[in-house]
Scaffold this motif. Sequence first.
Motif, PDB file in Angstrom:
ATOM      1  N   GLY A  91       7.583  -9.337   8.100  1.00 47.76           N
ATOM      2  CA  GLY A  91       6.349  -8.766   8.631  1.00 47.76           C
ATOM      3  C   GLY A  91       6.290  -8.687  10.138  1.00 47.76           C
ATOM      4  N   GLY A  92       7.403  -8.899  10.807  1.00 41.41           N
ATOM      5  CA  GLY A  92       7.426  -8.836  12.257  1.00 41.41           C
ATOM      6  C   GLY A  92       6.741 -10.038  12.883  1.00 41.41           C
ATOM      7  N   SER A  93       6.517  -9.949  14.169  1.00 37.28           N
ATOM      8  CA  SER A  93       5.933 -11.073  14.907  1.00 37.28           C
ATOM      9  C   SER A  93       4.542 -11.420  14.399  1.00 37.28           C
ATOM     10  N   LEU A  94       3.717 -10.415  14.169  1.00 39.09           N
ATOM     11  CA  LEU A  94       2.346 -10.675  13.724  1.00 39.09           C
ATOM     12  C   LEU A  94       2.317 -11.279  12.319  1.00 39.09           C
ATOM     13  N   GLY A  95       3.060 -10.683  11.403  1.00 34.73           N
ATOM     14  CA  GLY A  95       3.067 -11.179  10.024  1.00 34.73           C
ATOM     15  C   GLY A  95       3.595 -12.599   9.913  1.00 34.73           C
ATOM     16  N   LEU A  96       4.699 -12.875  10.610  1.00 36.51           N
ATOM     17  CA  LEU A  96       5.286 -14.211  10.536  1.00 36.51           C
ATOM     18  C   LEU A  96       4.418 -15.238  11.253  1.00 36.51           C
ATOM     19  N   SER A  97       3.807 -14.835  12.361  1.00 42.17           N
ATOM     20  CA  SER A  97       2.948 -15.790  13.077  1.00 42.17           C
ATOM     21  C   SER A  97       1.756 -16.198  12.213  1.00 42.17           C
ATOM     22  N   LYS A  98       1.183 -15.257  11.497  1.00 46.38           N
ATOM     23  CA  LYS A  98       0.063 -15.582  10.589  1.00 46.38           C
ATOM     24  C   LYS A  98       0.545 -16.471   9.445  1.00 46.38           C
ATOM     25  N   ARG A  99       1.704 -16.155   8.924  1.00 44.52           N
ATOM     26  CA  ARG A  99       2.245 -16.919   7.785  1.00 44.52           C
ATOM     27  C   ARG A  99       2.539 -18.373   8.153  1.00 44.52           C
ATOM     28  N   LEU A 100       3.046 -18.592   9.380  1.00 44.75           N
ATOM     29  CA  LEU A 100       3.420 -19.945   9.800  1.00 44.75           C
ATOM     30  C   LEU A 100       2.332 -20.648  10.615  1.00 44.75           C
ATOM     31  N   GLY A 101       1.313 -19.894  11.042  1.00 51.30           N
ATOM     32  CA  GLY A 101       0.259 -20.486  11.857  1.00 51.30           C
ATOM     33  C   GLY A 101       0.664 -20.676  13.314  1.00 51.30           C
ATOM     34  N   TYR A 102       1.558 -19.828  13.807  1.00 53.82           N
ATOM     35  CA  TYR A 102       2.022 -19.886  15.188  1.00 53.82           C
ATOM     36  C   TYR A 102       1.513 -18.666  15.947  1.00 53.82           C
ATOM     37  N   SER A 103       1.619 -18.723  17.279  1.00 52.82           N
ATOM     38  CA  SER A 103       1.222 -17.577  18.090  1.00 52.82           C
ATOM     39  C   SER A 103       2.277 -16.474  17.976  1.00 52.82           C
ATOM     40  N   VAL A 104       1.824 -15.251  18.215  1.00 54.72           N
ATOM     41  CA  VAL A 104       2.739 -14.110  18.225  1.00 54.72           C
ATOM     42  C   VAL A 104       3.768 -14.294  19.342  1.00 54.72           C
ATOM     43  N   GLN A 105       3.341 -14.843  20.471  1.00 54.28           N
ATOM     44  CA  GLN A 105       4.252 -15.056  21.595  1.00 54.28           C
ATOM     45  C   GLN A 105       5.412 -15.968  21.196  1.00 54.28           C
ATOM     46  N   ARG A 106       5.109 -16.999  20.424  1.00 51.76           N
ATOM     47  CA  ARG A 106       6.166 -17.911  19.986  1.00 51.76           C
ATOM     48  C   ARG A 106       7.203 -17.179  19.127  1.00 51.76           C
ATOM     49  N   ILE A 107       6.732 -16.358  18.220  1.00 52.38           N
ATOM     50  CA  ILE A 107       7.650 -15.609  17.357  1.00 52.38           C
ATOM     51  C   ILE A 107       8.443 -14.595  18.186  1.00 52.38           C
ATOM     52  N   ASN A 108       7.788 -13.973  19.167  1.00 52.13           N
ATOM     53  CA  ASN A 108       8.512 -13.050  20.055  1.00 52.13           C
ATOM     54  C   ASN A 108       9.621 -13.762  20.816  1.00 52.13           C
ATOM     55  N   ASN A 109       9.384 -14.999  21.215  1.00 51.62           N
ATOM     56  CA  ASN A 109      10.438 -15.789  21.866  1.00 51.62           C
ATOM     57  C   ASN A 109      11.607 -16.010  20.921  1.00 51.62           C
TER      58      ASN A 109
END
Length: 70
Positions: free
Chosen positions: A31-49
């Motif tokens: 699901g990209g940065s947004l989908g994964l961040s919601k799934r894991l409860g992390y910020s989008v910025q963290r997933i982008n890193n």
Amino acid sequence: AVHKRLVYHIGMKQKNLTQKRKDLRLIESLGGSLGLSKRLGYSVQRINNWKKRGIPACEKLKHRDVLLID
């Protein structure tokens, strides 16, 4: 000895690039940065890193049900 270190360094760099590409494909498939961040409860910025640097091993273990899919 210097030659062996240089070859090892180049090999590790290539391995890291390959792993980063795999991590990027995994993030996009989840699901990209947004989908994964919601799934894991992390910020989008963290997933982008993670997309730039690769997913840390400790995070793969912490969320193995999501991130350790072959």
